[in-house]
Design a protein around this motif. Structure first.
Motif, PDB file in Angstrom:
ATOM      1  N   SER A 218     -12.207   4.357  -0.781  1.00 40.79           N
ATOM      2  CA  SER A 218     -12.097   5.563  -1.045  1.00 40.79           C
ATOM      3  C   SER A 218     -12.737   6.171  -2.437  1.00 40.79           C
ATOM      4  CB  SER A 218     -10.986   6.370  -0.499  1.00 40.79           C
ATOM      5  OG  SER A 218      -9.869   6.115  -1.152  1.00 40.79           O
TER       6      SER A 218
ATOM      7  N   TYR B 225       0.957   3.607   1.786  1.00 44.86           N
ATOM      8  CA  TYR B 225       1.242   4.038   3.206  1.00 44.86           C
ATOM      9  C   TYR B 225       2.400   3.357   3.804  1.00 44.86           C
ATOM     10  CZ  TYR B 225      -3.482   6.774   3.412  1.00 44.86           C
ATOM     11  OH  TYR B 225      -4.411   7.445   3.141  1.00 44.86           O
TER      12      TYR B 225
ATOM     13  N   TYR C  10     -17.432   0.845   3.948  1.00 46.17           N
ATOM     14  CA  TYR C  10     -16.050   1.026   3.955  1.00 46.17           C
ATOM     15  C   TYR C  10     -15.207  -0.108   3.833  1.00 46.17           C
ATOM     16  CZ  TYR C  10     -12.149   4.351   3.425  1.00 46.17           C
ATOM     17  OH  TYR C  10     -11.105   5.310   3.113  1.00 46.17           O
TER      18      TYR C  10
ATOM     19  N   HIS D 258       0.681  -1.017  -0.104  1.00 41.81           N
ATOM     20  CA  HIS D 258       0.060   0.054  -0.018  1.00 41.81           C
ATOM     21  C   HIS D 258       0.861   1.516   0.200  1.00 41.81           C
ATOM     22  CE1 HIS D 258      -2.999   2.997   1.471  1.00 41.81           C
ATOM     23  NE2 HIS D 258      -3.899   2.384   0.813  1.00 41.81           N
TER      24      HIS D 258
ATOM     25  N   ASP E 279      -3.479   1.854  -4.141  1.00 41.56           N
ATOM     26  CA  ASP E 279      -4.671   2.134  -2.895  1.00 41.56           C
ATOM     27  C   ASP E 279      -5.304   0.770  -2.561  1.00 41.56           C
ATOM     28  OD1 ASP E 279      -6.471   1.891  -5.296  1.00 41.56           O
ATOM     29  OD2 ASP E 279      -7.035   3.786  -4.767  1.00 41.56           O
ATOM     30  N   SER E 280      -6.357   0.892  -1.757  1.00 34.87           N
ATOM     31  CA  SER E 280      -7.021  -0.366  -1.398  1.00 34.87           C
ATOM     32  C   SER E 280      -7.735  -0.909  -2.512  1.00 34.87           C
ATOM     33  CB  SER E 280      -7.994  -0.040  -0.243  1.00 34.87           C
ATOM     34  OG  SER E 280      -8.837   1.028  -0.495  1.00 34.87           O
TER      35      SER E 280
ATOM     36  N   PHE F 215      -7.213  -5.730   7.611  1.00 34.41           N
ATOM     37  CA  PHE F 215      -8.601  -5.587   6.857  1.00 34.41           C
ATOM     38  C   PHE F 215      -8.076  -5.839   5.259  1.00 34.41           C
ATOM     39  CE2 PHE F 215      -7.922  -0.920   6.818  1.00 34.41           C
ATOM     40  CZ  PHE F 215      -8.157  -0.800   5.312  1.00 34.41           C
ATOM     41  N   MET F 216      -6.966  -5.150   4.884  1.00 34.00           N
ATOM     42  CA  MET F 216      -6.531  -5.164   3.443  1.00 34.00           C
ATOM     43  C   MET F 216      -6.403  -6.870   2.950  1.00 34.00           C
ATOM     44  SD  MET F 216      -4.430  -1.815   2.785  1.00 34.00           S
ATOM     45  CE  MET F 216      -5.173  -0.208   3.246  1.00 34.00           C
TER      46      MET F 216
ATOM     47  N   GLU G   8     -10.888  11.112   4.548  1.00 31.33           N
ATOM     48  CA  GLU G   8     -11.226  10.978   5.956  1.00 31.33           C
ATOM     49  C   GLU G   8     -10.969  11.937   7.174  1.00 31.33           C
ATOM     50  OE1 GLU G   8      -8.716   7.291   6.736  1.00 31.33           O
ATOM     51  OE2 GLU G   8      -9.773   6.320   5.027  1.00 31.33           O
TER      52      GLU G   8
ATOM     53  N   HIS H 158      -6.173  10.373  10.141  1.00 30.66           N
ATOM     54  CA  HIS H 158      -6.769  11.559   9.421  1.00 30.66           C
ATOM     55  C   HIS H 158      -7.516  12.427  10.250  1.00 30.66           C
ATOM     56  CE1 HIS H 158      -5.903   8.728   6.013  1.00 30.66           C
ATOM     57  NE2 HIS H 158      -5.693  10.060   5.296  1.00 30.66           N
TER      58      HIS H 158
ATOM     59  N   THR I  19      -6.941   8.435  -2.173  1.00 33.14           N
ATOM     60  CA  THR I  19      -5.502   8.563  -2.394  1.00 33.14           C
ATOM     61  C   THR I  19      -5.250   8.660  -3.977  1.00 33.14           C
ATOM     62  OG1 THR I  19      -5.062   7.188  -0.448  1.00 33.14           O
ATOM     63  CG2 THR I  19      -3.500   7.016  -2.112  1.00 33.14           C
TER      64      THR I  19
ATOM     65  N   HIS J 241      -7.495  13.728   2.163  1.00 30.54           N
ATOM     66  CA  HIS J 241      -8.056  12.604   2.142  1.00 30.54           C
ATOM     67  C   HIS J 241      -9.550  12.654   2.462  1.00 30.54           C
ATOM     68  CE1 HIS J 241      -9.046   8.156   2.494  1.00 30.54           C
ATOM     69  NE2 HIS J 241      -8.163   7.877   1.698  1.00 30.54           N
TER      70      HIS J 241
ATOM     71  N   ASN K 184     -12.229  -0.491   4.707  1.00 35.00           N
ATOM     72  CA  ASN K 184     -11.872  -0.383   6.303  1.00 35.00           C
ATOM     73  C   ASN K 184     -12.458  -1.094   7.292  1.00 35.00           C
ATOM     74  OD1 ASN K 184     -10.511   1.510   4.348  1.00 35.00           O
ATOM     75  ND2 ASN K 184      -9.508   2.639   5.934  1.00 35.00           N
TER      76      ASN K 184
ATOM     77  N   MET L  95       0.092   0.624   9.861  1.00 33.84           N
ATOM     78  CA  MET L  95       1.050   0.492   8.541  1.00 33.84           C
ATOM     79  C   MET L  95       2.439   0.412   8.906  1.00 33.84           C
ATOM     80  SD  MET L  95      -0.949   0.705   5.747  1.00 33.84           S
ATOM     81  CE  MET L  95      -2.622   1.086   5.192  1.00 33.84           C
TER      82      MET L  95
HETATM   83  P1  13P Z   1      -7.158   4.063   0.345  1.00 32.45           P
HETATM   84  O1  13P Z   1      -8.593   3.545   0.043  1.00 32.45           O
HETATM   85  O2  13P Z   1      -7.227   5.560  -0.241  1.00 32.45           O
HETATM   86  O3  13P Z   1      -6.082   3.252  -0.201  1.00 32.45           O
HETATM   87  O4  13P Z   1      -7.273   4.250   1.782  1.00 32.45           O
HETATM   88  C1  13P Z   1      -6.908   3.345   2.791  1.00 32.45           C
HETATM   89  C2  13P Z   1      -6.849   4.089   3.898  1.00 32.45           C
HETATM   90  O5  13P Z   1      -6.554   3.287   4.857  1.00 32.45           O
HETATM   91  C3  13P Z   1      -7.140   5.406   4.232  1.00 32.45           C
HETATM   92  O6  13P Z   1      -6.705   5.608   5.405  1.00 32.45           O
END
Ligand code: 13P
Ligand code: SF4
Length: 341
Positions: free
Chosen positions: A156, A47, A139, A45, A67-68, A90-91, A229, A205, A249, A227, A141, A295
């Motif tokens: 996102s 991050y 979401y 990712h 990104d996710s 979660f990813m 968030e 965030h 992102t 972002h 997440n 992360m």
């Molecule tokens: P993205 O969906 O933009 O990758 O964001 C994941 C995330 O954890 C944002 O804090």
């Protein structure tokens, strides 16, 4: 190979001490050969620490950085036997749900997320009982048990589009209240849909507040990148006098690419700043540099440990395990999201 890695890393960090580089290079070599030997891919990712965001084609070890949403799609189509997921739990779970035949290993299974832990399956059941008949958009997440109770997933990148197009006058969106408020404001341009929100927040965030507004005031020609968030009051105050955007992102990355501006203030995870520096070396990025502690549990060193464990007795320390029934139920809202486009 190593020369490419060193120069890419320098472009993302502004230079590293020779000491830490000395430790990294032999680890990279080991990871490269184990990936080949065990037919594994590394998905990473934006991050992640910069050394985990360098692609194999650029001298690093990542087969894909994204990104996710991008990571989920990549996980669903990989031909490798195993995925080493450099991201949070979660990813990695989502990767397993999308490609259950593959082994998915996460270098530190305790890498959580304040949003994912803010809501449980029982909470969704209670919301559905309270708002009978109102669909639930979840979401990404969140954990698999939570997703399994919901109608459609989003990330996102596609949340606004899905919320705008999903049938009905009301939609429950869980769990990020700030993202929900930002989406609600943007939705007003498209529809009169009302979002019903949960009280979750991203612990990273939500810290963007006066720090971003002050940077915006001090740098009036800089463009602000936020972002979804980030609290909506910060979005309003920092975009009052400065140009900029709120979004995902990928929206942030694309916005910088399309802008003729040269200075940007980043209101998102600090290492997205490293990704931006690597992608746009002629542009300048200013940020309060707030890191996601979850992360940052993933390192080059525990990525090696996870790969070493793959197909060995201690593999279970890193492997994502979900019951078959849960895999099937959590797949439905994710599949619906991917079909939605
Ligand atoms: P993205 O969906 O933009 O990758 O964001 C994941 C995330 O954890 C944002 O804090
Ligand atoms: Fe979760 Fe926030 Fe970390 Fe993203 S940055 S993984 S939302 S705690």
């Amino acid at each position: 190979m190593n020369k490419n890695f060193v120069s890419k890393l320098a472009s993302m960090t502004g230079g590293l001490s020779a000491g830490s580089m000395e430790h990294m290079l032999p680890v990279l070599e080991k990871i490269r050969s184990l990936k080949k030997e065990k037919n594994a891919v590394v998905l990473s990712h934006y991050y992640m620490p910069p050394e985990l965001q360098i692609l194999a084609s650029q001298g690093g070890i990542a087969d894909f950085v994204g990104d996710s949403l991008g990571l989920s799609i990549e996980a669903s189509k990989t031909k490798a036997d195993a995925i080493i997921f450099c991201g949070v739990e979660f990813m990695a779970e989502t990767a397993k749900i999308l490609n259950p035949q593959k082994k998915v290993l996460i270098p530190d299974p305790s890498a959580g997320c304040s949003l994912a832990s803010s809501i449980k399956a029982e909470d969704v059941k209670a919301l559905k009982a309270k708002y009978h008949g109102v669909p639930v958009m979840v979401y990404i997440n969140t954990y698999a048990e939570t997703k399994a109770e919901c109608d459609i997933c989003c990330t996102s990148r596609n949340a606004l589009n899905i919320a705008a197009s999903f049938p009905g006058k009301e939609l429950i969106f869980i769990p990020d209240k700030y993202m929900g408020m930002n989406l609600q404001k943007n939705l007003a341009n498209h529809s009169d849909k009302k979002l019903i929100l949960w009280n979750g927040a991203c612990e990273v965030h939500e810290q963007f507040s006066g720090n971003i507004s002050q940077l915006a005031t001090a740098n009036p020609t800089a463009e602000v990148l936020l972002h979804w968030e980030v609290p909506s009051r910060t979005v309003a105050s920092s975009l009052k006098n400065n140009k900029g955007m709120v979004g995902s992102t990928t929206d942030i990355i694309n916005y910088v690419g399309a802008s003729s501006g040269d200075t940007f203030i980043l209101g998102s995870e600090c290492d997205l700043g490293a990704a931006l520096m690597g992608l746009y070396p002629s542009k300048k990025f200013i940020t309060p540099c707030i890191v996601c502690p979850h992360m940052k549990k993933i390192t080059l060193y525990n990525t090696l440990k996870a790969l070493e464990a793959l197909h060995q007795e201690n593999e279970s320390l890193y492997r994502i395990n979900l019951e078959e029934q849960l895999l099937e139920r959590a797949y439905l809202p994710i599949r619906k999201m991917l079909d939605f486009a």
